[in-house]
Write a protein that holds these residues in place. Structure first.
Motif, PDB file in Angstrom:
ATOM      1  N   ALA A   1       0.498  -0.987  -0.467  1.00 31.08           N
ATOM      2  CA  ALA A   1       0.374   0.169   0.074  1.00 31.08           C
ATOM      3  C   ALA A   1       1.038   1.347  -0.100  1.00 31.08           C
ATOM      4  CB  ALA A   1      -1.303   0.285   1.486  1.00 31.08           C
ATOM      5  N   CYS A   2       0.226   2.444  -1.254  1.00 32.72           N
ATOM      6  CA  CYS A   2       1.096   3.680  -0.311  1.00 32.72           C
ATOM      7  C   CYS A   2       1.221   4.374   0.518  1.00 32.72           C
ATOM      8  CB  CYS A   2       0.816   4.365  -1.779  1.00 32.72           C
ATOM      9  SG  CYS A   2       1.209   6.035  -2.289  1.00 32.72           S
ATOM     10  N   GLY A   3       2.771   4.357   0.955  1.00 33.70           N
ATOM     11  CA  GLY A   3       2.243   5.230   2.325  1.00 33.70           C
ATOM     12  C   GLY A   3       1.738   6.206   2.791  1.00 33.70           C
ATOM     13  N   LYS A   4       1.207   7.224   1.800  1.00 32.68           N
ATOM     14  CA  LYS A   4       1.147   8.388   1.584  1.00 32.68           C
ATOM     15  C   LYS A   4      -0.761   8.349   1.717  1.00 32.68           C
ATOM     16  CE  LYS A   4       1.144  13.294  -0.804  1.00 32.68           C
ATOM     17  NZ  LYS A   4       1.446  13.707  -1.783  1.00 32.68           N
TER      18      LYS A   4
ATOM     19  N   ILE B   1      -0.487  -0.915  -4.427  1.00 33.69           N
ATOM     20  CA  ILE B   1       0.530  -0.306  -5.341  1.00 33.69           C
ATOM     21  C   ILE B   1       1.300  -1.906  -5.425  1.00 33.69           C
ATOM     22  CG2 ILE B   1       0.935   1.698  -5.278  1.00 33.69           C
ATOM     23  CD1 ILE B   1       2.872   0.903  -2.800  1.00 33.69           C
ATOM     24  N   PHE B   2       1.844  -2.142  -6.520  1.00 33.99           N
ATOM     25  CA  PHE B   2       2.389  -3.162  -6.745  1.00 33.99           C
ATOM     26  C   PHE B   2       4.130  -3.719  -6.914  1.00 33.99           C
ATOM     27  CE2 PHE B   2      -0.897  -2.962  -8.807  1.00 33.99           C
ATOM     28  CZ  PHE B   2      -1.755  -4.217  -9.148  1.00 33.99           C
ATOM     29  N   PHE B   3       4.842  -5.059  -6.198  1.00 31.56           N
ATOM     30  CA  PHE B   3       6.250  -4.564  -6.466  1.00 31.56           C
ATOM     31  C   PHE B   3       7.389  -3.490  -7.145  1.00 31.56           C
ATOM     32  CE2 PHE B   3      10.332  -7.558  -6.912  1.00 31.56           C
ATOM     33  CZ  PHE B   3      10.304  -7.367  -5.271  1.00 31.56           C
TER      34      PHE B   3
ATOM     35  N   ALA C   1      11.874  -4.366   4.203  1.00 33.08           N
ATOM     36  CA  ALA C   1      10.372  -5.259   2.646  1.00 33.08           C
ATOM     37  C   ALA C   1      10.074  -3.947   2.669  1.00 33.08           C
ATOM     38  CB  ALA C   1      11.068  -6.659   3.304  1.00 33.08           C
ATOM     39  N   GLN C   2       9.982  -2.770   2.988  1.00 35.13           N
ATOM     40  CA  GLN C   2       8.474  -1.689   2.289  1.00 35.13           C
ATOM     41  C   GLN C   2       9.007  -1.237   1.205  1.00 35.13           C
ATOM     42  OE1 GLN C   2       5.914  -2.351   3.672  1.00 35.13           O
ATOM     43  NE2 GLN C   2       6.004  -3.371   5.285  1.00 35.13           N
ATOM     44  N   LEU C   3       7.826  -0.657   0.479  1.00 35.75           N
ATOM     45  CA  LEU C   3       7.389  -0.049  -1.176  1.00 35.75           C
ATOM     46  C   LEU C   3       7.650   1.461   0.185  1.00 35.75           C
ATOM     47  CD1 LEU C   3       5.786  -1.549  -3.580  1.00 35.75           C
ATOM     48  CD2 LEU C   3       7.967  -0.244  -3.499  1.00 35.75           C
ATOM     49  N   VAL C   4       8.788   2.290  -0.040  1.00 37.33           N
ATOM     50  CA  VAL C   4       8.337   3.516   1.190  1.00 37.33           C
ATOM     51  C   VAL C   4       8.076   4.864   0.077  1.00 37.33           C
ATOM     52  CG1 VAL C   4       9.637   2.335   2.715  1.00 37.33           C
ATOM     53  CG2 VAL C   4      11.387   3.825   1.098  1.00 37.33           C
ATOM     54  N   VAL C   5       7.759   5.693   0.323  1.00 36.59           N
ATOM     55  CA  VAL C   5       7.421   7.116  -0.380  1.00 36.59           C
ATOM     56  C   VAL C   5       8.357   7.801   0.205  1.00 36.59           C
ATOM     57  CG1 VAL C   5       6.026   9.288  -0.231  1.00 36.59           C
ATOM     58  CG2 VAL C   5       4.837   7.167  -0.175  1.00 36.59           C
ATOM     59  N   LEU C   6       9.137   8.482  -1.038  1.00 40.42           N
ATOM     60  CA  LEU C   6      10.343   9.650  -1.353  1.00 40.42           C
ATOM     61  C   LEU C   6      10.011  10.843  -1.177  1.00 40.42           C
ATOM     62  CD1 LEU C   6      12.144   7.843  -3.895  1.00 40.42           C
ATOM     63  CD2 LEU C   6      11.954   6.658  -1.321  1.00 40.42           C
ATOM     64  N   SER C   7      11.074  11.815  -0.658  1.00 46.77           N
ATOM     65  CA  SER C   7      10.591  12.942  -0.587  1.00 46.77           C
ATOM     66  C   SER C   7      10.994  13.825  -2.048  1.00 46.77           C
ATOM     67  CB  SER C   7      11.578  13.750   0.631  1.00 46.77           C
ATOM     68  OG  SER C   7      12.678  13.205  -0.117  1.00 46.77           O
ATOM     69  N   PRO C   8      10.492  14.769  -1.711  1.00 46.25           N
ATOM     70  CA  PRO C   8      10.585  15.423  -2.983  1.00 46.25           C
ATOM     71  C   PRO C   8      11.854  15.593  -3.990  1.00 46.25           C
ATOM     72  CG  PRO C   8       8.760  17.142  -1.611  1.00 46.25           C
ATOM     73  CD  PRO C   8      10.228  16.125  -0.408  1.00 46.25           C
ATOM     74  N   ASP C   9      12.568  15.051  -3.391  1.00 50.25           N
ATOM     75  CA  ASP C   9      14.575  15.185  -3.487  1.00 50.25           C
ATOM     76  C   ASP C   9      14.877  13.313  -3.534  1.00 50.25           C
ATOM     77  OD1 ASP C   9      14.697  14.678  -0.861  1.00 50.25           O
ATOM     78  OD2 ASP C   9      16.311  15.873  -0.572  1.00 50.25           O
ATOM     79  N   LEU C  10      13.943  13.227  -3.874  1.00 52.11           N
ATOM     80  CA  LEU C  10      13.939  11.384  -3.980  1.00 52.11           C
ATOM     81  C   LEU C  10      14.381  10.671  -2.759  1.00 52.11           C
ATOM     82  CD1 LEU C  10      14.204  11.390  -7.889  1.00 52.11           C
ATOM     83  CD2 LEU C  10      11.857  11.394  -6.540  1.00 52.11           C
ATOM     84  N   ARG C  11      15.356  11.142  -1.705  1.00 52.50           N
ATOM     85  CA  ARG C  11      15.422  10.854  -1.307  1.00 52.50           C
ATOM     86  C   ARG C  11      14.781   9.644   0.805  1.00 52.50           C
ATOM     87  NH1 ARG C  11      21.194  13.500  -0.550  1.00 52.50           N
ATOM     88  NH2 ARG C  11      20.829  13.255   2.182  1.00 52.50           N
ATOM     89  N   PHE C  12      15.359   8.529   0.712  1.00 48.46           N
ATOM     90  CA  PHE C  12      14.530   8.164   2.019  1.00 48.46           C
ATOM     91  C   PHE C  12      15.676   8.604   3.093  1.00 48.46           C
ATOM     92  CE2 PHE C  12      13.823   4.407   4.263  1.00 48.46           C
ATOM     93  CZ  PHE C  12      12.582   4.877   4.889  1.00 48.46           C
ATOM     94  N   ASP C  13      15.248   9.040   4.217  1.00 48.12           N
ATOM     95  CA  ASP C  13      16.628   8.304   5.590  1.00 48.12           C
ATOM     96  C   ASP C  13      15.520   7.578   6.371  1.00 48.12           C
ATOM     97  OD1 ASP C  13      17.616  10.296   4.817  1.00 48.12           O
ATOM     98  OD2 ASP C  13      16.350  11.909   5.294  1.00 48.12           O
TER      99      ASP C  13
END
Length: 346
Positions: free
Chosen positions: A5-8, A13-15, A34-46
């Protein structure tokens, strides 16, 4: 495969997705969680003090996995397993390369899910897992395995070629993912069976792997064979040599576990046809077996009704059976052995 599922917006959503198809948020697969995560506007994930960005192979291989910010060549964990790939100007090979990498991401996801070791070439230069993805367009390539180095002929990424080979070899099933699962199965024989407490039981079930491998394969391809193999092997190719029997059985076990995980994620429930059956089907499929006393028995009890249903659906669409296999008792025992080995590692 799990459902995500989309975090937002919490839409499905699919793999393989790199963007949520509903809210258009950029997403990426974070291997540690093991998750699909939403990225910030600058395409980063912390996460946990670590910063991730989309894999450098996002464009050339449609890779949606995340790479640590300081990863070598900007590649994600999965793409780093690939040692050799085609040149960028080889368009046909690069298209097959992208399809092969997509199958490899599913393989690595499942390896993680099952808790299997995934030692890299960097960790073990002589025996770690690595992939050479090569095109046979310019030179002869043989798909195979050598001490953790898996070579894949990218021609298998071409649907027409793969179907031609399937028909020529009289195989009921041939896919890129199947190739990867089979070849990695050879590596797991080295890792999980050879010189371990499981070795003697392997020999009881599969035979003497010290038989000359090249001679066995030559004899297999020379002989027309007969239908007796179905009583002892999951495929005709498995009858060629105990190593191939193990690899085919291991790959088949991964087929079963992945399909059951997908069915469980989608809430599939198979109650069977409306018949007066001696054994009623009422299987709520589970990604992981819950009956510790007979884990494999539980898997099989949910797997078989599902395959009957899938085959019936395919026939309704005028297609061949989705699951064109028969599991004889000897094959079931081999699959049970694979399950015991995998469970012991987990």
């Amino acid at each position: 495969m799990r459902a995500f599922a989309c975090g937002k917006c919490r839409s499905l959503i699919f793999f393989e997705n790199s963007v949520c198809i509903t809210c258009r948020s950029p997403i990426g697969f974070h291997r540690p969680s093991a998750q699909l995560v939403v990225l910030s506007p600058d395409l980063r994930f912390d996460d946990d003090g670590r910063t991730y960005r989309p894999c450098a192979n996002k464009k050339i291989a449609a890779c949606n996995w995340l790479a640590e910010i300081d990863a070598e060549e900007g590649l994600c964990d999965c793409c780093q397993y690939t040692r050799t790939r085609p040149a960028d100007d080889d368009r046909q090979a690069m298209q097959a390369f992208a399809r092969t990498e997509a199958a490899k991401r599913r393989l690595i996801f499942q390896i993680d899910f099952l808790g299997l070791p995934s030692t890299t070439r960097e960790e073990d230069p002589d025996h770690g897992l690595a992939f050479d993805l090569l095109s046979s367009k310019r030179s002869a390539i043989t798909t195979g395995h050598n001490s953790g180095l898996i070579t894949i002929d990218l021609a298998e990424g071409d649907d027409a070629h793969r179907e031609m080979m399937r028909v020529r070899l009289a195989e009921p099933y041939r896919t890129l993912l199947g190739h990867l699962r089979h070849e990695v199965g050879h590596w797991y024989w080295d890792v999980l069976i050879d010189e371990t407490p499981f070795y003697d039981r392997f020999r009881d079930l599969f035979g003497d792997e010290q038989l000359d491998y090249k001679e066995a394969l030559a004899a297999h391809y020379k002989s027309a064979g007969d239908d007796d193999w179905v009583q002892h092997f999951v495929s005709q190719y498995a009858s060629a040599h105990p190593w191939e029997d193990w690899a085919e059985t291991f790959a088949h076990y991964l087929h079963i576990r992945d399909t059951l995980q997908t069915s469980a994620a989608w809430g599939v429930r198979v109650a069977g046809p409306d018949l007066d059956l001696s054994v009623a089907w009422d299987a709520q499929l589970s990604a992981r077996p819950t009956d510790e006393a007979d884990e494999f028995g539980e898997l099989l009890r949910t797997w078989l009704p599902l395959t009957y249903s899938m085959n019936a659906q395919n026939r309704s669409m005028g297609k061949d059976d989705l699951y064109p296999f028969v599991l004889a008792p000897a094959v079931v025992e081999k699959l049970r052995f694979v399950h015991v080995v995998v469970s012991a590692v987990r």
